[in-house]
Design an enzyme around this catalytic site. Structure first.
Site, PDB file in Angstrom:
ATOM      1  N   CYS A  73     -27.510  24.431  43.951  1.00  0.00           N
ATOM      2  CA  CYS A  73     -28.108  25.536  43.214  1.00  0.00           C
ATOM      3  C   CYS A  73     -27.031  26.099  42.286  1.00  0.00           C
ATOM      4  O   CYS A  73     -25.978  26.543  42.758  1.00  0.00           O
ATOM      5  CB  CYS A  73     -28.562  26.583  44.229  1.00  0.00           C
ATOM      6  SG  CYS A  73     -29.160  28.110  43.514  1.00  0.00           S
ATOM      7  N   CYS A 183     -30.131  24.411  36.016  1.00  0.00           N
ATOM      8  CA  CYS A 183     -30.813  24.844  37.235  1.00  0.00           C
ATOM      9  C   CYS A 183     -31.378  23.584  37.878  1.00  0.00           C
ATOM     10  O   CYS A 183     -31.952  22.736  37.187  1.00  0.00           O
ATOM     11  CB  CYS A 183     -31.944  25.816  36.875  1.00  0.00           C
ATOM     12  SG  CYS A 183     -33.043  26.200  38.260  1.00  0.00           S
TER      13      CYS A 183
HETATM   14  N1  DGL Z   1     -32.324  25.915  41.689  1.00  0.00           N
HETATM   15  C1  DGL Z   1     -31.542  27.025  41.419  1.00  0.00           C
HETATM   16  C2  DGL Z   1     -30.440  26.843  40.425  1.00  0.00           C
HETATM   17  O1  DGL Z   1     -29.957  25.739  40.277  1.00  0.00           O
HETATM   18  C3  DGL Z   1     -32.051  28.406  41.584  1.00  0.00           C
HETATM   19  C4  DGL Z   1     -33.162  28.871  40.798  1.00  0.00           C
HETATM   20  C5  DGL Z   1     -33.604  30.230  41.276  1.00  0.00           C
HETATM   21  O2  DGL Z   1     -33.846  30.366  42.459  1.00  0.00           O
HETATM   22  O3  DGL Z   1     -33.689  31.128  40.452  1.00  0.00           O
HETATM   23  O4  DGL Z   1     -30.021  27.758  39.797  1.00  0.00           O
END
Ligand code: DGL
Length: 259
Positions: A73, A183
């Site tokens: 993430c 993301c």
């Molecule tokens: N998948 C996540 C990232 O890479 C988080 C997205 C989120 O929860 O806002 O930032």
């Protein structure tokens, strides 16, 4: 210790795009994936809330005996990984937007980045970006609402098309030739992004680099699993298992877990 699992977490289903790269490169490693979907999106939350959730996920993976944790993430990496590394005695691998290759290869000297608010406003993102932004125009765009639609199983919806068009138009007008996906949910949008962007725009994400880095650290720390038979990966979500199963494909099973 080398036979213990690799832990992977994300605010939800997006980090499975990273899990796929890791599983492909390291098929003999046992993996445990945690999707904290009930708390998604992390992006709009403040730094402390993102740190607290990252600690909660880390402690659950430690209870499950993980030898290394991949923070799949960008939002949790850019806000919490330095603290996790200080607080816990195992290696952590993080993910950050691939600004460097985009900036170094851009011919129009203009690149786009789509990421969460939490990532784009983080100190780590600004530090990394400032290293490569000399002479490069970076069009930053917060992907507000995208993660929610993916978590709800509305990945191919008119609402998604509308959001993507709205976010990409200023980038197209600015003549970007690279779009950085900052993301881990966004690689699932690549088929739609290709349709919406001019052919010259290359889309890049950091998934493969994260898998390579995971392998390098396992080797360096002598943590590679010596048992060469394929392991069955474990997936846990505190949200909707069926949304995650549809993204994973291959009949992989996701268990509901309250955490
Ligand atoms: N998948 C996540 C990232 O890479 C988080 C997205 C989120 O929860 O806002 O930032």
């Amino acid at each position: 210790m080398n036979k213990q699992p690799i832990g992977i977490f994300d605010s939800g289903v997006g980090g499975t795009s990273i899990w796929k790269e890791i599983h492909h490169l390291l098929p003999y490693e046992q993996t445990i994936y945690l999707a904290d979907s009930i708390n998604a999106p992390y992006g709009p939350k403040g730094k402390q809330a993102i740190i607290d959730l990252s600690i909660k996920n880390t402690e659950l993976l430690l209870k499950k005996n993980c030898k290394l944790i991949v923070v799949a993430c960008n939002t949790a990496t850019t806000n919490a990984i330095s603290l996790l590394r200080k607080q816990y005695g195992i290696p952590f691998i993080g993910i950050e937007p691939a600004i460097k290759p985009a900036a170094l290869n851009s011919k129009t000297k203009t690149i786009g980045i789509l990421a969460t608010k939490g990532t784009l406003t983080s100190e780590l993102f600004h530090t990394t970006t400032s290293l490569y932004s000399n002479g490069i125009r970076i069009i930053e765009q917060q992907g507000e609402g995208i993660v929610e639609l993916i978590e709800n199983g509305e990945i191919n919806s008119p609402k998604m098309t509308f959001l993507l068009e709205t976010y990409l138009n200023p980038m197209k007008e600015a003549n970007i030739d690279y779009l950085v996906l900052g993301c881990t949910h966004y690689p699932y949008l690549i088929p739609q992004l290709i349709k919406l962007l001019p052919k010259r725009v290359k889309i890049i994400d950091s998934g493969e680099a994260v898998a390579k880095q995971t392998k390098a650290v396992l080797k360096k720390e002598h943590l590679i699993n010596p048992l060469t038979h394929k392991k069955v990966p474990k997936f846990y979500t505190n949200g909707h298992p069926e949304v995650m199963e549809s993204l994973l494909g291959n009949d992989l099973i996701v268990d509901f877990l309250k955490f």
